[in-house]
Scaffold this active site. Structure first.
Site, short mmCIF file in Angstrom:
data_model
loop_
_atom_site.label_atom_id
_atom_site.label_comp_id
_atom_site.label_asym_id
_atom_site.label_seq_id
_atom_site.Cartn_x
_atom_site.Cartn_y
_atom_site.Cartn_z
N TRP A 1 -11.11 8.10 -4.58
CA TRP A 1 -10.86 8.64 -3.25
C TRP A 1 -11.65 9.91 -3.01
O TRP A 1 -12.20 10.15 -1.94
CB TRP A 1 -9.37 8.96 -3.08
CG TRP A 1 -8.50 7.80 -2.73
CD1 TRP A 1 -8.87 6.57 -2.28
CD2 TRP A 1 -7.07 7.80 -2.78
NE1 TRP A 1 -7.77 5.80 -2.05
CE2 TRP A 1 -6.65 6.50 -2.35
CE3 TRP A 1 -6.10 8.73 -3.15
CZ2 TRP A 1 -5.30 6.15 -2.27
CZ3 TRP A 1 -4.76 8.38 -3.08
CH2 TRP A 1 -4.37 7.09 -2.65
N ASP B 1 -5.26 -2.43 -1.85
CA ASP B 1 -5.71 -2.74 -0.49
C ASP B 1 -6.19 -1.51 0.27
O ASP B 1 -6.46 -1.59 1.47
CB ASP B 1 -4.58 -3.42 0.29
CG ASP B 1 -4.19 -4.77 -0.31
OD1 ASP B 1 -5.11 -5.53 -0.68
OD2 ASP B 1 -2.98 -5.04 -0.41
N ASP B 2 -6.31 -0.38 -0.40
CA ASP B 2 -6.65 0.87 0.27
C ASP B 2 -8.10 0.86 0.77
O ASP B 2 -9.03 0.62 -0.01
CB ASP B 2 -6.43 2.05 -0.67
CG ASP B 2 -6.69 3.37 0.01
OD1 ASP B 2 -5.80 3.82 0.75
OD2 ASP B 2 -7.79 3.93 -0.19
N VAL B 3 -8.29 1.17 2.04
CA VAL B 3 -9.62 1.17 2.64
C VAL B 3 -10.51 2.25 2.03
O VAL B 3 -11.70 2.03 1.78
CB VAL B 3 -9.52 1.36 4.17
CG1 VAL B 3 -10.90 1.51 4.80
CG2 VAL B 3 -8.78 0.19 4.81
N TRP C 1 0.83 -1.21 0.00
CA TRP C 1 0.00 0.00 0.00
C TRP C 1 0.87 1.26 0.00
O TRP C 1 0.67 2.16 -0.82
CB TRP C 1 -0.93 0.02 1.22
CG TRP C 1 -1.76 1.27 1.26
CD1 TRP C 1 -2.96 1.48 0.63
CD2 TRP C 1 -1.43 2.50 1.93
NE1 TRP C 1 -3.39 2.77 0.88
CE2 TRP C 1 -2.48 3.42 1.67
CE3 TRP C 1 -0.36 2.92 2.72
CZ2 TRP C 1 -2.49 4.72 2.17
CZ3 TRP C 1 -0.35 4.22 3.22
CH2 TRP C 1 -1.41 5.10 2.95
#
Length: 307
Positions: free
Chosen positions: A303, A261-263, A242
């Site tokens: 994002w 894998d970024d939340v 990440w």
């Protein structure tokens, strides 16, 4: 220097930088102004004030956009402006706003992608705002590991105000990010007042030491292809996939960087798709098939849906 005009107004040097037609200053200011704890610049009435390193000296500048789709960049301290300083400030701003990238292929792709269609409509003209300094990008990536964005901004502010330098103007302080040479001399005990974990302190100091002894540099990473650069970063203690892809996106500017894998990415997709739970890795890979060569920009726009 392409797209640059220079003139002096009231003894201050002013630059006029022509912007791409698809650049929207309000969209970019919306991203830059997302946290009240941002400590590296100030935004007031559409004008950005920040310190930029010119290599030999820190200079305080202001940036705003005019009605002719240009950035007006003015040195607001009183020191004479040398040509090398002008060039470094221009380089920094072009890299910060990713001004030299043609986004037409991305926009054409995004218009046909059901997931990106809404972010594109909402934030058209947004560039992938960069973090040109490698040490700052690595620190920001490590500070943001496994915590929410609000707390990450708070940690960064504490770190900068304890170890950075500042220029005071009109009663306000404008901060510089601590240099790796400064941090390389510290121990985790020196960072104890900042509410980060001991591990994160160790990681940041270790990276500073690697950069200070020349083992790690932006120039070395840029000389590699994407896979080599990713592997080189992941070998460093404290940097996983990440963090590596975050830095590859925002500092090294690899368009294929993809922090899968970024939340925040997962939550944005969950929101846009109306899922009951976060997408699986297999679903993410399927959704991103259309984003070839634009994974970084797709991630950045997603994002922006949430923050």
């Amino acid at each position: 220097m392409r797209g640059i005009k220079l003139k002096n107004i009231n003894d201050n040097c002013e630059f006029v930088i022509d912007l791409p037609n698809d650049f929207d200053m309000d969209a970019n200011l919306g991203y830059l102004g997302r946290s009240t704890n941002e400590c590296m610049f100030e935004i007031e009435y559409g004008t950005i004030t920040r310190v930029i390193s010119t290599g030999s000296k820190y200079r305080l500048i202001q940036i705003h956009a005019n009605q002719q789709n240009q950035l007006i960049v003015q040195f607001i301290d009183s020191s004479p402006v040398e040509p090398a300083q002008q060039e470094e400030v221009i380089r920094f701003i072009r890299e910060w706003f990713d001004l030299d990238r043609d986004l037409s292929p991305f926009y054409e792709m995004a218009k046909e992608d059901t997931l990106l269609e809404k972010p594109l409509q909402s934030f058209y003209g947004l560039r992938l705002i960069g973090v040109p300094d490698l040490f700052e990008a690595l620190c920001w990536g490590i500070l943001g590991q496994q915590i929410n964005l609000t707390f990450a901004y708070r940690l960064k502010k504490q770190f900068v105000e304890k170890f950075g330098d500042s220029i005071e103007w009109n009663g306000k302080k404008y901060w510089t990010f601590p240099t790796y040479s400064q941090i390389a001399q510290l121990s985790p005990a020196d960072l104890a007042e900042i509410k980060m974990t001991v591990k994160k302190s160790e990681y940041i100091i270790g990276i500073a030491q690697l950069m200070n002894n020349g083992e790690l540099s932006k120039e070395k990473l840029l000389a590699m292809d994407f896979n080599e650069a990713e592997k080189s970063l992941i070998k460093i203690r404290g940097i996983g996939p990440w963090t590596a892809n975050y830095v590859l996106m925002r500092c090294l500017r690899f368009p294929t960087a993809f922090p899968i894998d970024d939340v925040g990415l997962h939550n944005a997709i969950k929101f846009l798709k109306g899922y009951d739970k976060k997408p699986t890795k297999a679903e993410l890979k399927e959704l991103s098939l259309k984003w070839s060569d634009w994974q970084a920009y797709a991630t950045f726009y997603l994002w922006r849906v949430l923050y």
